[in-house]
Design an enzyme around this catalytic site. Structure first.
Site: not given
Length: 476
Positions: A139-141
């Site tokens: 996930h980019h987070a």
């Protein structure tokens, strides 16, 4: 426990059932050197298990704050079920580039489960030439491009000799609801105290812009009016993936000959390819496109999580027919864009994003994702990330290629991401199902655009063949 930054949280809030916010990292591995030693899913899980202690983001679990009172937190050192997170996948015969790309697209078409650490790893078998591949879905987070590159380096044996891997790590207890609310309230108080500094940073940036004598291009002074294009529409949940490999030496030679940077070359190649596709799909290429290019403001080699970048708007001059004119226009536009970013302050958006309220932000992104129309901010994101310069190994097997791609954004059905690895410049394209029936149309066009630039520059049109099975798939 640690709180997501505002920018990390925005990348979480912007995810919807059709706009998936995971990134993909694909490594092609030559297992011929293992000389018959088994390297299947059990062995791969053991490799990951032995590295978990230094892959911190893989041990983060998302914890929402009651009543969405603040940005979520990461519970660090949570238990990790490798039976779930590390999976096997077999590509269809004959196991070449297209079969692998198709498999990656299918894997990318599903969201990550937020009740678990936000990553999955796939051991992909059935490739031609005795190869395997490893696909990381993260996930980019959790991490931006620079942090992902550092994380990837930790996960591979980038130095010869024995590795001091550990067998376990200590897990932390889950927090209670009362504790989450108390820490959120305390953090809000600290954020209020930081508002004067954020306003001062903003005012200083605006002052530098007013005093600057540089005249920016019209496209950059009106960044919220990207032209309609075949790629801009309501994104669907299907993902299609395509790759291509260029010689880094060829790209460097061309850039040096033309007096531009590798970043300029990536944008110019993308502009040439998108011109070809715009003429084919839209019947015209009369207006320049606007691309958001991530630019990091934290290049620390120790950083393996978080997002420390800003999206800089770059002009893609697809309206110019002459390839060398496109290269020069890209270079000039990049200078303007970087200057504008420097004047305003690279952390401007990141600092203000800390004050974005969770519930309204999520509602806004859901509304935008379901709104049938083009992206009002940009046409597409394009990234160029420098990867490892030294070849890596996984479980003793040589990593021959690495590809990476970021997520699609709301209203934009394409993402182009370029990663360099050793002597390669590896291109990845992600598309939704409505934009391109076959995203290799774009990767092929990018190779053609590079050859066109070299021809116009008086350089050899014969490209260096990278000695790897995946590259040979492209040239055969």
């Amino acid at each position: 426990m640690k709180r997501l930054s505002g920018w990390d949280a925005v990348l979480l809030y912007s995810e919807t059932p059709t706009v998936h916010m995971h990134t993909l990292k694909l490594a092609v591995i030559d297992i011929s050197e293992l000389k018959g030693r088994a390297f299947g899913i059990d062995e791969f899980r053991q490799v990951i298990h032995g590295r978990l202690y230094k892959l911190d983001p893989f041990r983060y679990e998302l914890v929402d704050i009651p009543f969405k009172f603040h940005h979520p937190m990461w519970r660090e050192n949570c238990p990790v079920d490798l039976e779930y997170h590390v999976r096997s996948y077999r590509v269809e015969s004959p196991g070449g580039r297209r079969e692998l790309d198709d498999a990656v697209g299918k894997i990318a078409s599903t969201q990550l489960d937020r009740s678990r650490p936000l990553w999955e790893m796939y051991l992909i078998e059935g490739l031609a030439g005795g190869r395997i591949a490893v696909l990381g879905k993260i996930h980019h987070a959790l991490a931006d491009g620079v942090a992902s590159a550092n994380l990837l380096a930790r996960g591979m044996d980038l130095q010869s000799g024995p590795q001091s891997d550990r067998d376990s790590y200590a897990t932390d207890p889950a927090p209670g609801g009362g504790e989450l609310v108390r820490t959120a309230f305390a953090d809000h108080m600290r954020q209020i105290g930081r508002i004067p500094g954020v306003m001062r940073y903003t005012a200083q940036g605006m002052g530098r812009v007013r005093k600057s004598t540089r005249k920016l291009s019209p496209e950059l002074t009106r960044p919220f009016t990207p032209p309609p294009n075949f790629m801009n529409h309501m994104v669907d949940g299907t993902r299609k993936f395509a790759t291509a490999t260029l010689s880094l030496a060829d790209v460097k030679e061309t850039a040096k000959h033309l007096g531009v940077t590798i970043n300029d070359m990536v944008l110019a190649i993308s502009a040439g390819a998108l011109r070809e596709l715009s003429l084919s799909h839209d019947g015209q290429a009369d207006h320049p496109l606007l691309a958001s290019v991530p630019v990091s403001f934290d290049f620390s080699r120790e950083r393996i999580s978080g997002n420390r970048f800003t999206g800089v708007m770059m002009v893609l001059p697809i309206h110019l027919e002459d390839p060398l004119a496109r290269v020069q226009a890209v270079h000039d536009g990049a200078v303007d864009a970087k200057e504008a970013n420097h004047l305003m302050g690279p952390e401007l958006v990141s600092r203000w994003s800390a004050y974005l309220p969770p519930a309204p932000a999520e509602a806004l992104f859901r509304w935008l994702a379901n709104k049938d129309g083009q992206n009002k901010v940009l046409n597409l994101p394009i990234s160029n990330v420098p990867g490892p310069r030294e070849p890596g190994r996984v479980g003793g097997a040589l990593v021959t290629e690495i590809y990476s791609v970021g997520p699609l954004t709301t209203g934009s059905g394409l993402n182009i991401t370029v990663w360099s690895y050793v002597d390669q410049l590896n291109v990845s394209v992600l598309s939704d199902g409505a934009t391109l029936s076959d995203p290799h149309e774009l990767t092929d066009a990018m190779i053609d655009a590079f050859v066109e630039i070299r021809r116009a520059a008086g350089l050899s049109e014969e490209l260096t063949v990278i000695e790897s099975a995946m590259a040979q798939d492209r040239t055969s």
